[in-house]
Structures are given as C-alpha cells and as structure tokens.
Design an enzyme around this catalytic site. Structure first.
Site, PDB file in Angstrom:
ATOM      1  N   SER A  14     -12.337 -19.528 -20.752  1.00  0.00           N
ATOM      2  CA  SER A  14     -12.602 -20.704 -21.589  1.00  0.00           C
ATOM      3  C   SER A  14     -11.835 -21.896 -21.017  1.00  0.00           C
ATOM      4  O   SER A  14     -10.600 -21.868 -20.924  1.00  0.00           O
ATOM      5  CB  SER A  14     -12.129 -20.462 -23.024  1.00  0.00           C
ATOM      6  OG  SER A  14     -12.021 -21.720 -23.672  1.00  0.00           O
ATOM      7  N   HIS A  39     -16.868 -20.310 -19.731  1.00  0.00           N
ATOM      8  CA  HIS A  39     -17.079 -20.480 -21.181  1.00  0.00           C
ATOM      9  C   HIS A  39     -16.701 -21.897 -21.591  1.00  0.00           C
ATOM     10  O   HIS A  39     -15.576 -22.348 -21.354  1.00  0.00           O
ATOM     11  CB  HIS A  39     -16.226 -19.464 -21.946  1.00  0.00           C
ATOM     12  CG  HIS A  39     -16.501 -19.415 -23.417  1.00  0.00           C
ATOM     13  ND1 HIS A  39     -17.609 -18.796 -23.969  1.00  0.00           N
ATOM     14  CD2 HIS A  39     -15.807 -19.910 -24.473  1.00  0.00           C
ATOM     15  CE1 HIS A  39     -17.574 -18.910 -25.284  1.00  0.00           C
ATOM     16  NE2 HIS A  39     -16.493 -19.581 -25.619  1.00  0.00           N
ATOM     17  N   ASP A  41     -16.199 -24.431 -24.481  1.00  0.00           N
ATOM     18  CA  ASP A  41     -15.974 -24.505 -25.934  1.00  0.00           C
ATOM     19  C   ASP A  41     -16.170 -25.918 -26.443  1.00  0.00           C
ATOM     20  O   ASP A  41     -15.290 -26.768 -26.309  1.00  0.00           O
ATOM     21  CB  ASP A  41     -14.545 -24.054 -26.254  1.00  0.00           C
ATOM     22  CG  ASP A  41     -14.443 -22.546 -26.318  1.00  0.00           C
ATOM     23  OD1 ASP A  41     -13.456 -21.995 -25.802  1.00  0.00           O
ATOM     24  OD2 ASP A  41     -15.359 -21.920 -26.887  1.00  0.00           O
ATOM     25  N   MET A  43     -16.452 -28.537 -29.360  1.00  0.00           N
ATOM     26  CA  MET A  43     -15.950 -28.637 -30.739  1.00  0.00           C
ATOM     27  C   MET A  43     -16.137 -30.064 -31.261  1.00  0.00           C
ATOM     28  O   MET A  43     -15.854 -31.020 -30.533  1.00  0.00           O
ATOM     29  CB  MET A  43     -14.457 -28.273 -30.777  1.00  0.00           C
ATOM     30  CG  MET A  43     -14.164 -26.886 -30.271  1.00  0.00           C
ATOM     31  SD  MET A  43     -12.397 -26.530 -30.331  1.00  0.00           S
ATOM     32  CE  MET A  43     -12.425 -24.840 -29.730  1.00  0.00           C
ATOM     33  N   HIS A  72     -20.581 -22.536 -25.847  1.00  0.00           N
ATOM     34  CA  HIS A  72     -20.313 -22.104 -27.232  1.00  0.00           C
ATOM     35  C   HIS A  72     -20.236 -23.343 -28.101  1.00  0.00           C
ATOM     36  O   HIS A  72     -19.246 -24.075 -28.044  1.00  0.00           O
ATOM     37  CB  HIS A  72     -18.994 -21.315 -27.228  1.00  0.00           C
ATOM     38  CG  HIS A  72     -18.529 -20.903 -28.589  1.00  0.00           C
ATOM     39  ND1 HIS A  72     -17.261 -20.431 -28.815  1.00  0.00           N
ATOM     40  CD2 HIS A  72     -19.151 -20.876 -29.791  1.00  0.00           C
ATOM     41  CE1 HIS A  72     -17.118 -20.136 -30.093  1.00  0.00           C
ATOM     42  NE2 HIS A  72     -18.259 -20.407 -30.710  1.00  0.00           N
ATOM     43  N   MET A  74     -19.487 -25.102 -31.208  1.00  0.00           N
ATOM     44  CA  MET A  74     -18.820 -25.080 -32.508  1.00  0.00           C
ATOM     45  C   MET A  74     -19.042 -26.451 -33.142  1.00  0.00           C
ATOM     46  O   MET A  74     -18.104 -27.262 -33.298  1.00  0.00           O
ATOM     47  CB  MET A  74     -17.321 -24.763 -32.332  1.00  0.00           C
ATOM     48  CG  MET A  74     -17.094 -23.312 -31.942  1.00  0.00           C
ATOM     49  SD  MET A  74     -15.461 -22.994 -31.273  1.00  0.00           S
ATOM     50  CE  MET A  74     -15.754 -23.433 -29.561  1.00  0.00           C
ATOM     51  N   MET A 143     -16.728 -13.562 -32.820  1.00  0.00           N
ATOM     52  CA  MET A 143     -15.462 -14.298 -32.862  1.00  0.00           C
ATOM     53  C   MET A 143     -14.358 -13.356 -33.326  1.00  0.00           C
ATOM     54  O   MET A 143     -14.440 -12.776 -34.409  1.00  0.00           O
ATOM     55  CB  MET A 143     -15.561 -15.497 -33.799  1.00  0.00           C
ATOM     56  CG  MET A 143     -16.460 -16.627 -33.316  1.00  0.00           C
ATOM     57  SD  MET A 143     -16.079 -17.211 -31.664  1.00  0.00           S
ATOM     58  CE  MET A 143     -14.404 -17.807 -31.896  1.00  0.00           C
ATOM     59  N   ASP A 179     -14.734 -13.241 -28.340  1.00  0.00           N
ATOM     60  CA  ASP A 179     -14.121 -14.543 -28.088  1.00  0.00           C
ATOM     61  C   ASP A 179     -12.920 -14.781 -28.991  1.00  0.00           C
ATOM     62  O   ASP A 179     -13.052 -14.956 -30.193  1.00  0.00           O
ATOM     63  CB  ASP A 179     -15.192 -15.614 -28.378  1.00  0.00           C
ATOM     64  CG  ASP A 179     -14.746 -16.984 -27.982  1.00  0.00           C
ATOM     65  OD1 ASP A 179     -15.561 -17.921 -28.105  1.00  0.00           O
ATOM     66  OD2 ASP A 179     -13.592 -17.133 -27.563  1.00  0.00           O
TER      67      ASP A 179
HETATM   68  C1  DX5 Z   1     -11.838 -20.717 -30.057  1.00  0.00           C
HETATM   69  C2  DX5 Z   1     -12.690 -20.637 -28.809  1.00  0.00           C
HETATM   70  C3  DX5 Z   1     -12.211 -19.583 -27.867  1.00  0.00           C
HETATM   71  C4  DX5 Z   1     -10.817 -19.843 -27.361  1.00  0.00           C
HETATM   72  C5  DX5 Z   1     -10.322 -18.660 -26.570  1.00  0.00           C
HETATM   73  O1  DX5 Z   1     -12.484 -21.528 -30.994  1.00  0.00           O
HETATM   74  O2  DX5 Z   1     -14.020 -20.339 -29.145  1.00  0.00           O
HETATM   75  O3  DX5 Z   1     -13.100 -19.512 -26.764  1.00  0.00           O
HETATM   76  O4  DX5 Z   1     -10.808 -20.984 -26.549  1.00  0.00           O
HETATM   77  O5  DX5 Z   1      -8.985 -18.918 -26.233  1.00  0.00           O
HETATM   78  P1  DX5 Z   1      -7.958 -17.682 -26.111  1.00  0.00           P
HETATM   79  O6  DX5 Z   1      -8.550 -16.767 -25.084  1.00  0.00           O
HETATM   80  O7  DX5 Z   1      -6.678 -18.327 -25.666  1.00  0.00           O
HETATM   81  O8  DX5 Z   1      -7.879 -17.057 -27.464  1.00  0.00           O
HETATM   82 ZN    ZN Z   2     -15.489 -19.944 -27.451  1.00  0.00          ZN
END
Ligand code: DX5
Ligand code: ZN
Length: 229
Positions: A14, A39, A41, A43, A72, A74, A143, A179
């Site tokens: 990520s 990956h 992320d 947000m 991903h 979010m 998750m 994840d």
């Molecule tokens: C959280 C993300 C994850 C996160 C993973 O909302 O979706 O992908 O970045 O980070 P680690 O591996 O540090 O838990």
């Molecule tokens: Zn993620």
C-alpha cells in the site's frame, strides 16, 4: 464443496505507507523488490476519516511500472468517480459494499470500464452483503482493520471471516485479498484461512529503499507459504 484452485500468493504494497515526496520511485522500488501488485488507497475524508490522493496522482504513477494497479476506493459515493480511476490507469477497482445503495450497479460499471471488479467489506459488515454479487466480481477484499489509516493492528476475528469467504466463493476464480495489519506474524493465519492477496503498507515500506523492501517482501512471502503448509 469444491474450492477454486489455489491462486498464487501476491503481495500488494500500500503506497499509503510510502514516502509521498517520491512516490514514483517508491512504486518502482516495491515492484523491483518483488511486489506483484501496487495497492492504491484512495480516501475522501468522508467515507473514512482521512484524505489521501485522487486519480491524477495515480495517472502520474502509471508510467513507472506495468504492475497491476489495485485501487481501493474508500470514498462515498464511488460511482461518479469510477471512470476517472479507470482512465487514470487502475487495473482493478474495488468499492466498499457500504459506500452506497446500489452496489450491483457500481460493480456493473467497473466491468463495463474493462477493469477487474472488486468489492470490500469493513470488519463489521457481514459477508451476506455480497452473497448476491459473487458472479459479478473478480476479487473480494476483506478489511482486517477499520479503514482510514496504515499501521493498525490486525483484527484476529477476521480470520474466520476470510475462511467463510473462501467457502462462500466455492469454485469461482475469485481473488481473496486481505487488507490491514498484515505482517510476517499475521499473514500465515490469513493464508491458511484461504486468502491469496495481501496488502501490506507498514510491513513493506519499513526501512529505507529497495534492499529493505526486498527483505520485507521476502519475509512476508515466506510466512505466507508457511501458512499454506
Ligand atoms: C487502510 C488501508 C490499508 C492500509 C494498510 O484503510 O486500506 O491498505 O494502508 O496499511 P498497513 O499494512 O500498515 O496496515
Ligand atoms: Zn487498502
């Protein structure tokens, strides 16, 4: 109940945990160090209490590697932005079942954009939320933390959810991705429960540069393979 043939173990770093001042280099290094996927992320500060990056950042990263861009989302709503993320170069787009009232339509849209279709569930959301869309997806993302931040602790109760998801999928060739909180200490249980794709932010982007990332990814893969034995 026949289960799908074992899909290969994949590590998906990520980039949320990467050095944002040199994201292109960090993506290159992670792939060079053995990551199969990247990956992303995304947000929005609304669906999750954090803001990360949008399609323009992904577009700027696309030329750095041919690795699978595992996006991903979010964000809520997701539908108005699916095309932008597809055009930015995402190879797979994963939406949260909780992000809106018309999940099946969101999945149909991702399919129509020619991308791999993923759906993800927050820890408290039951698998029943996706039992009617199994024939419309290529990937389930479980998750194992509450979304919004890296560096959180893996929620042990999610191991049973991973196992139940693998059983629910049956013989379908659906990637099962986990994840959040994935480390060399937690990945084995997730693999044994049937997952094959592992998002890892802080466990990969630990230490400085490609040699450290290579060691981190190798440790994760070794622990994942141990979990399969
Ligand atoms: C959280 C993300 C994850 C996160 C993973 O909302 O979706 O992908 O970045 O980070 P680690 O591996 O540090 O838990
Ligand atoms: Zn993620």
């Amino acid at each position: 109940m026949t289960l799908a043939p074992r899909l290969p173990i994949r590590i998906a770093p990520s980039i949320l945990a990467a050095d944002f001042s040199k994201l292109g280099q960090e993506v290159c290094d992670a792939v060079e160090a053995g990551a199969e996927w990247v990956h992303l992320d995304v947000m929005d500060g609304h669906f999750v209490p954090n803001i990360s990056f949008g399609p323009d950042v992904i577009k700027s990263l696309r030329p750095y590697t041919t690795a699978f861009f595992d996006c991903h989302l979010m964000i809520s709503p997701a539908d108005p932005y699916l095309e932008a993320f597809a055009k930015a170069g995402c190879d797979g787009i994963t939406v949260h079942a909780e992000a809106g009232p018309h999940l099946h339509r969101s999945l149909q849209t991702i399919r129509s954009l020619g991308k791999k279709v993923g759906v993800t569930l927050n820890p408290a959301t039951p698998l029943s939320a996706i039992e009617n869309v199994l024939d419309d997806i290529d990937l389930i993302l479980i998750m194992s933390v509450n979304p919004g931040f890296g560096g959180q602790k893996f929620i042990p109760a999610m191991v049973d959810k991973i196992r139940a998801a693998r059983t629910m999928v049956g013989g379908r060739p659906i990637e099962l991705e986990v994840d959040g909180g994935i480390t060399a200490e937690t990945i084995g249980a997730a693999t044994a429960a049937g997952a094959n794709v592992f998002v890892a932010g802080s466990a990969v982007y630990k230490g400085d540069g490609i040699a450290a990332y290579r060691e981190n990814i190798a440790r994760l893969k070794a622990a994942a393979e141990d979990g399969r034995r």
